[in-house]
Design an enzyme around this catalytic site. Structure first.
Site, PDB file in Angstrom:
ATOM      1  N   GLY A   1      23.810 -20.450 -25.022  1.00 48.59           N
ATOM      2  CA  GLY A   1      24.088 -18.909 -24.723  1.00 48.59           C
ATOM      3  C   GLY A   1      23.704 -18.845 -23.376  1.00 48.59           C
ATOM      4  CB  ALA A   2      22.459 -15.910 -21.724  1.00 51.12           C
TER       5      ALA A   2
ATOM      6  N   GLY B   1      20.549 -21.078 -22.302  1.00 49.08           N
ATOM      7  CA  GLY B   1      20.753 -22.351 -22.501  1.00 49.08           C
ATOM      8  C   GLY B   1      21.802 -23.018 -21.299  1.00 49.08           C
TER       9      GLY B   1
ATOM     10  CE  LYS C   1      10.847 -12.209 -18.722  1.00 50.92           C
ATOM     11  NZ  LYS C   1      11.683 -13.096 -19.311  1.00 50.92           N
TER      12      LYS C   1
ATOM     13  CG  ASN D   1      10.704  -9.548 -22.295  1.00 50.28           C
ATOM     14  OD1 ASN D   1      10.278 -10.973 -22.315  1.00 50.28           O
ATOM     15  ND2 ASN D   1      11.827  -9.530 -21.356  1.00 50.28           N
TER      16      ASN D   1
ATOM     17  CB  SER E   1      18.634 -10.932 -24.130  1.00 45.28           C
ATOM     18  OG  SER E   1      17.365 -11.196 -24.301  1.00 45.28           O
TER      19      SER E   1
ATOM     20  CD  GLU F   1      14.757 -13.098 -28.648  1.00 48.32           C
ATOM     21  OE1 GLU F   1      14.853 -12.415 -27.320  1.00 48.32           O
ATOM     22  OE2 GLU F   1      14.617 -14.291 -28.681  1.00 48.32           O
TER      23      GLU F   1
HETATM   24  N1  LIG Z   1      19.474 -13.562 -21.328  1.00 48.55           N
HETATM   25  C1  LIG Z   1      18.472 -12.980 -20.404  1.00 48.55           C
HETATM   26  O1  LIG Z   1      18.708 -12.696 -19.362  1.00 48.55           O
HETATM   27  C2  LIG Z   1      17.282 -13.657 -20.709  1.00 48.55           C
HETATM   28  C3  LIG Z   1      16.385 -13.836 -19.624  1.00 48.55           C
HETATM   29  C4  LIG Z   1      15.131 -14.281 -20.091  1.00 48.55           C
HETATM   30  C5  LIG Z   1      14.643 -14.678 -21.221  1.00 48.55           C
HETATM   31  N2  LIG Z   1      15.694 -14.706 -22.158  1.00 48.55           N
HETATM   32  C6  LIG Z   1      15.024 -15.096 -23.490  1.00 48.55           C
HETATM   33  O2  LIG Z   1      15.856 -16.490 -23.784  1.00 48.55           O
HETATM   34  C7  LIG Z   1      15.992 -16.805 -25.001  1.00 48.55           C
HETATM   35  C8  LIG Z   1      17.346 -16.860 -25.257  1.00 48.55           C
HETATM   36  O3  LIG Z   1      18.236 -15.849 -25.159  1.00 48.55           O
HETATM   37  P1  LIG Z   1      19.762 -15.670 -24.352  1.00 48.55           P
HETATM   38  O4  LIG Z   1      20.103 -14.523 -23.813  1.00 48.55           O
HETATM   39  O5  LIG Z   1      20.059 -17.077 -24.017  1.00 48.55           O
HETATM   40  O6  LIG Z   1      20.327 -15.639 -25.927  1.00 48.55           O
HETATM   41  P2  LIG Z   1      21.888 -15.778 -26.492  1.00 48.55           P
HETATM   42  O7  LIG Z   1      22.883 -15.733 -25.393  1.00 48.55           O
HETATM   43  O8  LIG Z   1      22.242 -15.112 -27.578  1.00 48.55           O
HETATM   44  O9  LIG Z   1      22.074 -17.349 -26.847  1.00 48.55           O
HETATM   45  C9  LIG Z   1      21.303 -18.237 -27.870  1.00 48.55           C
HETATM   46  C10 LIG Z   1      22.352 -19.292 -28.318  1.00 48.55           C
HETATM   47  O10 LIG Z   1      21.551 -19.931 -29.368  1.00 48.55           O
HETATM   48  C11 LIG Z   1      22.928 -20.365 -30.258  1.00 48.55           C
HETATM   49  N3  LIG Z   1      22.264 -20.470 -31.841  1.00 48.55           N
HETATM   50  C12 LIG Z   1      21.678 -19.840 -32.557  1.00 48.55           C
HETATM   51  N4  LIG Z   1      21.430 -20.882 -33.535  1.00 48.55           N
HETATM   52  C13 LIG Z   1      21.863 -21.941 -33.135  1.00 48.55           C
HETATM   53  C14 LIG Z   1      21.831 -23.131 -33.956  1.00 48.55           C
HETATM   54  N5  LIG Z   1      21.120 -23.141 -35.240  1.00 48.55           N
HETATM   55  N6  LIG Z   1      22.219 -24.154 -33.473  1.00 48.55           N
HETATM   56  C15 LIG Z   1      22.704 -24.057 -32.139  1.00 48.55           C
HETATM   57  N7  LIG Z   1      22.857 -22.906 -31.247  1.00 48.55           N
HETATM   58  C16 LIG Z   1      22.461 -21.877 -32.009  1.00 48.55           C
HETATM   59  C17 LIG Z   1      23.715 -18.923 -30.432  1.00 48.55           C
HETATM   60  O11 LIG Z   1      24.755 -19.205 -31.030  1.00 48.55           O
HETATM   61  P3  LIG Z   1      26.243 -18.174 -31.066  1.00 48.55           P
HETATM   62  O12 LIG Z   1      26.878 -18.283 -29.923  1.00 48.55           O
HETATM   63  O13 LIG Z   1      26.709 -18.870 -32.129  1.00 48.55           O
HETATM   64  O14 LIG Z   1      25.465 -16.969 -31.594  1.00 48.55           O
HETATM   65  C18 LIG Z   1      23.705 -18.516 -28.976  1.00 48.55           C
HETATM   66  O15 LIG Z   1      24.798 -19.230 -28.233  1.00 48.55           O
HETATM   67  C19 LIG Z   1      15.474 -15.430 -25.803  1.00 48.55           C
HETATM   68  O16 LIG Z   1      14.223 -15.656 -26.230  1.00 48.55           O
HETATM   69  C20 LIG Z   1      15.660 -14.452 -24.796  1.00 48.55           C
HETATM   70  O17 LIG Z   1      14.589 -13.473 -24.947  1.00 48.55           O
HETATM   71  C21 LIG Z   1      17.022 -14.101 -22.093  1.00 48.55           C
END
Ligand SMILES: NC(=O)c1ccc[n+]([C@@H]2O[C@H](COP(=O)([O-])OP(=O)(O)OC[C@H]3O[C@@H](n4cnc5c(N)ncnc54)[C@H](OP(=O)(O)O)[C@@H]3O)[C@@H](O)[C@H]2O)c1
Length: 284
Positions: free
Chosen positions: A10-11, A13, A172, A176, A241, A253
């Site tokens: 997602g974001a 990854g 952090k 959050n 997020s 979360e």
């Molecule tokens: N976004 C930010 O700005 C940010 C900043 C700092 C930290 N974080 C943290 O980083 C972590 C990830 O957040 P994110 O924002 O990247 O979340 P996100 O955009 O929702 O991405 C998570 C990804 O994981 C996928 N996923 C879920 N279950 C799965 C599985 N079994 N197999 C393969 N893929 C799977 C989801 O698939 P689907 O597309 O099918 O839903 C989604 O693409 C979180 O803990 C968040 O709090 C985020």
């Protein structure tokens, strides 16, 4: 050269995969639960178009040198299905998630390197990724931490080796914890420019500080004011997020970001009424 699998693209990854791709040094695979047609990441340093192969079925995976888990915390169970296939005795696992329970969420089966990441990033409706700043990641000063940092050598991501990781993780979490106000109001970061909501954010952070200190974090009294000032001077349209999940109707979360403050507060006899209310309201 390392073989690196990213689980959850997602974001965050996508940011990890994109930065690893720019090193030109690694063999990458993107592990998702839905096929990725094309992945484009708009970064402050230009657009990255990912070419790495995509797997959608854990059964197709074979062991890699590194696995980076970047699912949401509530999707750890699904991530573990990938780990069963992607890991052998030599594989190192990095968990790049928010919260302070990276290890607990994967124990006892998996020994993981917790990674804290600062990089506001959003998934757009068309599937492309908007990375709003260069990525900063923090890891413990261990051999695994050094090896993780080495993977990103030559990219624009900065990996900091931290001696006091507990303090870094709770700092952090303080940031959050305040983000829950955006999720509750369904409004972007600019909502905290409101005076009353700013005061509420300071109260929520103060509870996090009290519990974090009881957990061993060294948090100074001014951290709340600094966080609020930083959010207020940042882009008002930024969506955290937690809020993105709420707006998209996905799980949230909230336990990893605010529930943990309530749970650990109970353990130490520290009242956390604001976080408790925020969790209850979001769960409702
Ligand atoms: N976004 C930010 O700005 C940010 C900043 C700092 C930290 N974080 C943290 O980083 C972590 C990830 O957040 P994110 O924002 O990247 O979340 P996100 O955009 O929702 O991405 C998570 C990804 O994981 C996928 N996923 C879920 N279950 C799965 C599985 N079994 N197999 C393969 N893929 C799977 C989801 O698939 P689907 O597309 O099918 O839903 C989604 O693409 C979180 O803990 C968040 O709090 C985020």
């Amino acid at each position: 050269m390392a073989r690196v699998a990213v689980v959850g693209v997602g974001a965050i990854g996508s940011v990890l995969a994109g930065q690893l791709e720019t090193t030109g040094a690694h063999e990458l695979v993107l592990c998702t639960r839905r096929p990725l047609s094309q992945l484009t990441i708009e970064t402050p340093d230009g657009v990255i178009r990912m070419k790495a192969p995509n797997l959608t079925d854990p059964a197709e995976a074979t062991p890699f040198d590194w696995v980076m888990v970047a699912t949401k915390v509530y999707d750890c169970a699904g991530a573990k299905l990938w780990l069963n296939q992607l890991c052998d005795a030599k594989t190192q696992i990095a968990v790049v998630q928010n919260g302070v329970e990276h290890r607990e969420n994967f124990a006892p089966e998996w020994d993981v390197l917790p990674v804290i990441v600062d990089v506001p990033t959003e998934r757009r409706d068309d599937g492309s990724i908007l990375q709003r700043s260069r990525a900063i990641m923090r890891v413990e000063t261990t051999s695994a931490g050094w090896a993780f940092a080495e993977l990103f050598a030559g990219s624009e991501a900065r990996v900091e080796l931290i001696k006091d990781f507990v303090t870094a993780a709770w700092s952090k979490l303080c940031v959050n914890s305040a983000g829950v106000i955006s999720a509750l109001t369904s409004k972007p970061a600019g909502v905290l420019r409101d005076e009353a909501l700013g005061e509420l954010a300071l109260g929520i952070i103060a509870e996090c500080v009290a519990v974090g200190r009881a957990e061993g974090a060294k948090l100074d009294d001014a951290i709340g004011e600094r966080i609020l000032a930083s959010i207020r001077s940042g882009p008002p349209e930024a969506i955290n997020s937690l809020t993105a999940d709420r707006l998209a109707g996905r799980p949230m979360e909230v336990d990893a970001r605010n529930g943990v403050i309530v749970r650990r507060g109970e353990k130490h006899g520290i009242p956390t009424p604001l976080n408790r209310m925020a969790v209850a309201l979001l769960r409702a």
